[in-house]
Design a protein around this motif. Structure first.
Motif, mmCIF file in Angstrom:
data_model
loop_
_atom_site.group_PDB
_atom_site.id
_atom_site.type_symbol
_atom_site.label_atom_id
_atom_site.label_comp_id
_atom_site.label_asym_id
_atom_site.label_seq_id
_atom_site.Cartn_x
_atom_site.Cartn_y
_atom_site.Cartn_z
ATOM 1 N N GLU A 39 61.685 71.620 41.972
ATOM 2 C CA GLU A 39 62.912 72.384 42.181
ATOM 3 C C GLU A 39 63.680 71.943 43.420
ATOM 4 N N GLN A 40 63.126 70.975 44.140
ATOM 5 C CA GLN A 40 63.718 70.566 45.414
ATOM 6 C C GLN A 40 63.992 71.801 46.276
ATOM 7 N N ALA A 41 62.988 72.675 46.358
ATOM 8 C CA ALA A 41 63.089 73.932 47.096
ATOM 9 C C ALA A 41 62.071 73.946 48.221
ATOM 10 N N THR A 42 62.481 74.467 49.364
ATOM 11 C CA THR A 42 61.612 74.555 50.540
ATOM 12 C C THR A 42 61.792 75.924 51.189
ATOM 13 N N ILE A 43 60.671 76.495 51.617
ATOM 14 C CA ILE A 43 60.680 77.741 52.377
ATOM 15 C C ILE A 43 59.970 77.469 53.696
ATOM 16 N N VAL A 44 60.621 77.814 54.794
ATOM 17 C CA VAL A 44 60.087 77.603 56.137
ATOM 18 C C VAL A 44 59.887 78.968 56.789
ATOM 19 N N TRP A 45 58.691 79.211 57.308
ATOM 20 C CA TRP A 45 58.405 80.413 58.113
ATOM 21 C C TRP A 45 58.135 79.908 59.516
ATOM 22 N N ASP A 46 59.016 80.230 60.456
ATOM 23 C CA ASP A 46 58.891 79.624 61.776
ATOM 24 C C ASP A 46 58.258 80.559 62.804
ATOM 25 N N ARG A 47 58.090 80.036 64.005
ATOM 26 C CA ARG A 47 57.423 80.740 65.114
ATOM 27 C C ARG A 47 58.188 81.962 65.589
ATOM 28 N N HIS A 48 59.454 82.100 65.157
ATOM 29 C CA HIS A 48 60.272 83.257 65.537
ATOM 30 C C HIS A 48 60.241 84.346 64.475
ATOM 31 N N ASN A 49 59.318 84.233 63.520
ATOM 32 C CA ASN A 49 59.237 85.160 62.388
ATOM 33 C C ASN A 49 60.546 85.186 61.596
ATOM 34 N N LEU A 50 61.108 84.013 61.429
ATOM 35 C CA LEU A 50 62.272 83.840 60.564
ATOM 36 C C LEU A 50 61.874 82.972 59.384
ATOM 37 N N ILE A 51 62.445 83.272 58.233
ATOM 38 C CA ILE A 51 62.265 82.442 57.050
ATOM 39 C C ILE A 51 63.597 81.786 56.738
ATOM 40 N N PHE A 52 63.527 80.493 56.462
ATOM 41 C CA PHE A 52 64.681 79.721 56.005
ATOM 42 C C PHE A 52 64.328 79.218 54.609
ATOM 43 N N ALA A 53 65.145 79.564 53.625
ATOM 44 C CA ALA A 53 64.852 79.211 52.229
ATOM 45 C C ALA A 53 65.973 78.343 51.677
ATOM 46 N N TYR A 54 65.579 77.207 51.115
ATOM 47 C CA TYR A 54 66.495 76.228 50.555
ATOM 48 C C TYR A 54 66.158 76.069 49.075
ATOM 49 N N GLY A 55 67.161 76.044 48.233
ATOM 50 C CA GLY A 55 66.911 75.856 46.806
ATOM 51 C C GLY A 55 67.546 76.956 45.981
ATOM 52 N N PRO A 56 66.746 77.627 45.138
ATOM 53 C CA PRO A 56 67.302 78.653 44.238
ATOM 54 C C PRO A 56 67.621 79.958 44.987
ATOM 55 N N LEU A 57 68.754 79.972 45.657
ATOM 56 C CA LEU A 57 69.100 81.077 46.545
ATOM 57 C C LEU A 57 69.176 82.417 45.822
ATOM 58 N N ALA A 58 69.675 82.435 44.585
ATOM 59 C CA ALA A 58 69.768 83.708 43.846
ATOM 60 C C ALA A 58 68.373 84.285 43.606
ATOM 61 N N ARG A 59 67.408 83.441 43.289
ATOM 62 C CA ARG A 59 66.024 83.923 43.099
ATOM 63 C C ARG A 59 65.439 84.427 44.407
ATOM 64 N N PHE A 60 65.688 83.704 45.495
ATOM 65 C CA PHE A 60 65.184 84.152 46.796
ATOM 66 C C PHE A 60 65.805 85.492 47.184
ATOM 67 N N GLU A 61 67.094 85.633 46.946
ATOM 68 C CA GLU A 61 67.763 86.895 47.249
ATOM 69 C C GLU A 61 67.141 88.031 46.433
ATOM 70 N N SER A 62 66.874 87.783 45.158
ATOM 71 C CA SER A 62 66.241 88.798 44.307
ATOM 72 C C SER A 62 64.864 89.178 44.842
ATOM 73 N N ALA A 63 64.100 88.178 45.267
ATOM 74 C CA ALA A 63 62.766 88.441 45.818
ATOM 75 C C ALA A 63 62.855 89.292 47.076
ATOM 76 N N LEU A 64 63.780 88.960 47.958
ATOM 77 C CA LEU A 64 63.936 89.721 49.203
ATOM 78 C C LEU A 64 64.389 91.152 48.919
ATOM 79 N N ARG A 65 65.331 91.314 48.013
ATOM 80 C CA ARG A 65 65.788 92.664 47.662
ATOM 81 C C ARG A 65 64.639 93.494 47.080
ATOM 82 N N SER A 66 63.758 92.859 46.304
ATOM 83 C CA SER A 66 62.608 93.582 45.731
ATOM 84 C C SER A 66 61.657 94.077 46.816
ATOM 85 N N LEU A 67 61.729 93.478 47.999
ATOM 86 C CA LEU A 67 60.914 93.899 49.142
ATOM 87 C C LEU A 67 61.663 94.851 50.074
ATOM 88 N N GLY A 68 62.848 95.288 49.656
ATOM 89 C CA GLY A 68 63.610 96.243 50.458
ATOM 90 C C GLY A 68 64.543 95.625 51.475
#
Length: 191
Positions: free
Chosen positions: A111-140
């Protein structure tokens, strides 16, 4: 309680807890990415996003601030399936959530998709943004802009030195040197 990122409140250093927010931003000339805060270093946020990707996967364990467990560097896993990734995250959940000596990335080549969880407790998500947004919304999560406080401190905890050594034995990692942007500039060792 162990936490990886702190900030100063009324002269005292306390845990920085990101709100459940996410937003989009330019991805260094490569389209758009999602950025989300990870409240209390909750590994479920990272794991849930992975569930929206197609295996096989590659993990990149970016060790920028070692405490004697091994050399700093970018450690790339062999090809992994979803079960192997889940087992790894479960095994090292406490360490990944509470210690800032590392960043962790997961990549889905198909999918040429990458998810990065960094030392600042930030996630950077590249790729299927609509799916990532849906996943995040499902977590509140709601739309907003997570921010890292300034000043802040990172914690590299001695009680996790054994876990840090064990993570380097978890796979037949391929080690590469850090990139200049990977280097940690400020630290609070052993706190």
């Amino acid at each position: 309680m162990s936490f990886k990122l702190g900030h100063e409140v009324d002269g005292e250093w306390v845990e920085h807890i990101h709100a459940r927010t996410f937003g989009t931003e330019p991805a260094n000339g490569h389209g758009t990415r999602i950025v989300a805060g990870v409240p209390r270093g909750d590994i479920k946020v990272f794991a849930n996003l992975i569930d929206f990707l197609t295996p096989p996967f590659f993990l990149l364990y970016l060790l920028h601030t070692p405490r004697g467990e091994g050399e700093s560097g970018r450690y790339q896993s062999p090809e992994l399936n979803g079960i192997e990734v889940r087992a790894f995250l479960k095994r090292f959940a406490a360490f990944l959530s509470s210690d800032a000596r590392h960043d962790i990335w997961i990549h889905s080549p198909s999918e040429q998709a990458t998810i990065v969880w960094d030392r600042h407790n930030l996630i950077f998500a590249y790729g299927p943004l609509a799916r990532f947004e849906s996943a995040l919304r499902s977590l509140g999560f709601v739309v907003g802009q997570p921010r890292t406080p300034s000043p802040h401190e990172h914690h590299y905890r001695p009680e996790f030195d054994g876990e840090a050594a064990a993570i380097l034995q978890a796979f037949d990692w391929r080690r590469m040197p850090l990139h200049p942007e990977d280097e940690q500039l400020q630290s609070k060792i052993g706190a």
